[in-house]
Design an enzyme around this catalytic site. Structure first.
Site, PDB file in Angstrom:
ATOM      1  N   LYS A 136       0.835  -1.207   0.000  1.00 14.00           N
ATOM      2  CA  LYS A 136       0.000   0.000   0.000  1.00 14.00           C
ATOM      3  C   LYS A 136       0.871   1.259   0.000  1.00 14.00           C
ATOM      4  CE  LYS A 136      -0.422  -0.372   5.030  1.00 14.00           C
ATOM      5  NZ  LYS A 136      -1.315  -0.820   6.125  1.00 14.00           N
ATOM      6  N   TYR A 161      13.023  32.217   5.798  1.00  9.58           N
ATOM      7  CA  TYR A 161      11.850  32.920   6.323  1.00  9.58           C
ATOM      8  C   TYR A 161      12.018  33.199   7.816  1.00  9.58           C
ATOM      9  CZ  TYR A 161       9.350  31.738   2.014  1.00  9.58           C
ATOM     10  OH  TYR A 161       8.961  31.631   0.716  1.00  9.58           O
ATOM     11  N   MET A 189       9.140  25.104   0.926  1.00  8.55           N
ATOM     12  CA  MET A 189       8.440  24.100   0.128  1.00  8.55           C
ATOM     13  C   MET A 189       9.411  23.310  -0.751  1.00  8.55           C
ATOM     14  SD  MET A 189       5.235  24.472  -2.523  1.00  8.55           S
ATOM     15  CE  MET A 189       4.142  25.309  -1.390  1.00  8.55           C
TER      16      MET A 189
HETATM   17  C1  LIG Z   1      -0.559  -1.885   6.724  1.00  4.68           C
HETATM   18  C2  LIG Z   1      -1.127  -3.185   7.072  1.00  4.68           C
HETATM   19  C3  LIG Z   1      -0.286  -4.281   7.299  1.00  4.68           C
HETATM   20  C4  LIG Z   1       1.236  -4.176   7.278  1.00  4.68           C
HETATM   21  O1  LIG Z   1       1.684  -3.469   8.397  1.00  4.68           O
HETATM   22  P1  LIG Z   1       3.270  -3.302   8.745  1.00  4.68           P
HETATM   23  O2  LIG Z   1       3.284  -2.746  10.106  1.00  4.68           O
HETATM   24  O3  LIG Z   1       3.814  -2.359   7.734  1.00  4.68           O
HETATM   25  O4  LIG Z   1       3.868  -4.647   8.637  1.00  4.68           O
HETATM   26  C5  LIG Z   1      -0.882  -5.494   7.551  1.00  4.68           C
HETATM   27  N1  LIG Z   1      -2.236  -5.632   7.599  1.00  4.68           N
HETATM   28  C6  LIG Z   1      -3.068  -4.594   7.401  1.00  4.68           C
HETATM   29  C7  LIG Z   1      -4.546  -4.803   7.478  1.00  4.68           C
HETATM   30  C8  LIG Z   1      -2.547  -3.335   7.146  1.00  4.68           C
HETATM   31  O5  LIG Z   1      -3.382  -2.297   6.968  1.00  4.68           O
END
Ligand SMILES: *Cc1c(COP(=O)(O)O)cnc(C)c1O
Length: 409
Positions: free
Chosen positions: A46, A272, A321
């Protein structure tokens, strides 16, 4: 092949180190006393593989035999599907009802936790004459997603399983990791629920509970599959007794080059609000072409440091930025154009031309240290790195791919 990198600021991914970590995870789950089968591994990709770039990261994982690619939401699944037509892909999060047909059309394995979702998928599956592979999520106490593991829940899951076109392939929950005791309570709830379903004659083949921390801390929770993310990316949990045995490498390095050097008179301000002022002895400042929109957070201003020629150069002044400034007064021989390490490990210790860089003794800024400066966790630091930063992939020190989100292809 010659790759053009359109900025000095880049995020280098060492595919050898990443491959090492993938192999380590596979070895860790394979090493389980009293079991002949090894749990499957669903690699969590993800948020663009925690900023590593989903496609190049997934490619290596697929080559190395990872069983499932797991993501949070549909667009992430569709991105991977395009590149990997055959690979099992699991969406672990919520998919809105009107989009479930798209998920099925693309043969995405879908998380559900409501009979309504199963009915919708069933209807589409029957129409399309295919099977919808679903994983039912159970809320064992995190109170985020999932159905309740009670009598009502048993009825709901039995209803889902009986629907035509539904293949109830998996069941999972997620640990809150508050304490050993609470994790065990969640796990027991999950297993009790699983036994209640078995009593009704329902055997779900892929049961899974563990993220990276869970997988390391509780080998007995690994069941049929684990879902690690952070550990692949060199940000393993630091709170397990296994840390020394882990042998996990840091595959990432956020780097840039000095765009300008400037000598400041005593008392002169920088940036800044002139939030930093040169001391009585004056100062030499280096300007770096990286700012908070690249994920180098403004909250690091006047807190963190970078590494130049192996020496620490503290941030001086507010991070803008697109740029920031560091105090290089004590960096010997510093020059415009020098390589700068802002995060991670310069594991290649190689310059673009393939020669060894004289980076001195220090060549790492641990993600946990930066997380400490920011008062956040390691995953937030990694996923903050922006799309304006090209990802540069290396194998054995040689660039094998460059991914620039702004200039694709
Ligand atoms: C993000 C996630 C993981 C992995 O988590 P880590 O701490 O990066 O290993 C596993 N299961 C679910 C449902 C997640 O959302």
């Amino acid at each position: 092949m010659v790759y053009t990198i359109f900025r000095d600021t880049r995020y280098e991914i060492d595919l050898d180190a990443l491959g090492h970590n993938i192999a380590r995870v596979q070895a860790i789950v394979a090493d389980q006393a009293g079991r002949s089968d090894r749990p499957k591994v669903a690699a969590v990709l993800k948020s663009d593989a925690y900023g590593f770039g989903a496609i190049p990261t997934a490619r290596l994982m697929v080559e190395m035999g990872i069983d499932f690619l797991a993501v949070a939401c549909l667009p992430e699944a569709l991105e991977l599907r395009k590149a990997f037509p055959q690979q099992p892909i699991l969406i672990m999060g919520y998919t809105p009802d009107p989009l479930l047909s798209l998920s099925l059309e693309q043969d995405i394995h879908q998380t559900i936790f409501h009979v309504r979702q199963a009915e919708i998928l069933s209807r589409y599956a029957v129409e399309a004459a295919k099977q919808a592979n679903v994983h039912v999520k159970i809320d064992t106490g995190m109170n985020r997603l999932g159905l309740d593991p009670d009598e009502q829940g048993v009825k709901q899951v039995m209803t889902m399983a009986a629907l035509p076109g539904i293949n109830l392939e998996g069941m999972f929950t997620h640990l809150a990791l508050e304490s050993r005791q609470s994790d065990y309570r969640q796990f027991e709830r999950f297993m009790d629920f699983s036994r209640a379903l078995e009593k009704q004659g329902l055997e779900i083949p892929i049961k899974h509970v563990c993220d990276s921390i869970g997988m390391l801390r509780y080998p007995e929770f690994r069941l049929d599959m684990v879902r690690p993310g952070a550990i692949f990316y060199g940000a393993p949990p630091m709170r397990t007794p296994y840390d020394d045995l882990l042998d996990i490498r840091v595959p990432f390095a956020l780097k840039t080059r000095i765009s300008r050097l400037r000598t400041l008179a005593p008392g002169e301000g920088v940036g800044y609000d002139f939030s930093w002022k040169a001391p009585e002895t004056g100062a030499v400042l280096a300007t770096l072409p990286i700012g908070y929109s690249d994920g180098y957070k403004r909250a690091l201003s006047n807190k963190g440091y970078v590494l130049i020629r192996g020496h620490r150069a503290p941030l001086a002044g507010l991070i803008c930025m697109d740029q920031c400034t560091v105090d290089v007064t004590t960096v010997p021989g510093v020059q415009a154009g020098d390589d700068v390490l802002l995060l991670g490990q310069d594991s290649m210790v190689l310059h673009e031309n393939g020669q060894k860089a004289d980076s001195g003794p220090a060549h790492e800024i641990p993600v946990l240290e930066m997380a400490g400066w920011l008062g956040t966790n390691r995953n937030e630091v990694l996923t903050a790195i922006g799309r304006r930063v090209p990802r540069v992939y290396r194998k054995k020190g040689t660039i094998t791919e460059v991914k620039d989100y702004l200039i694709p292809g």
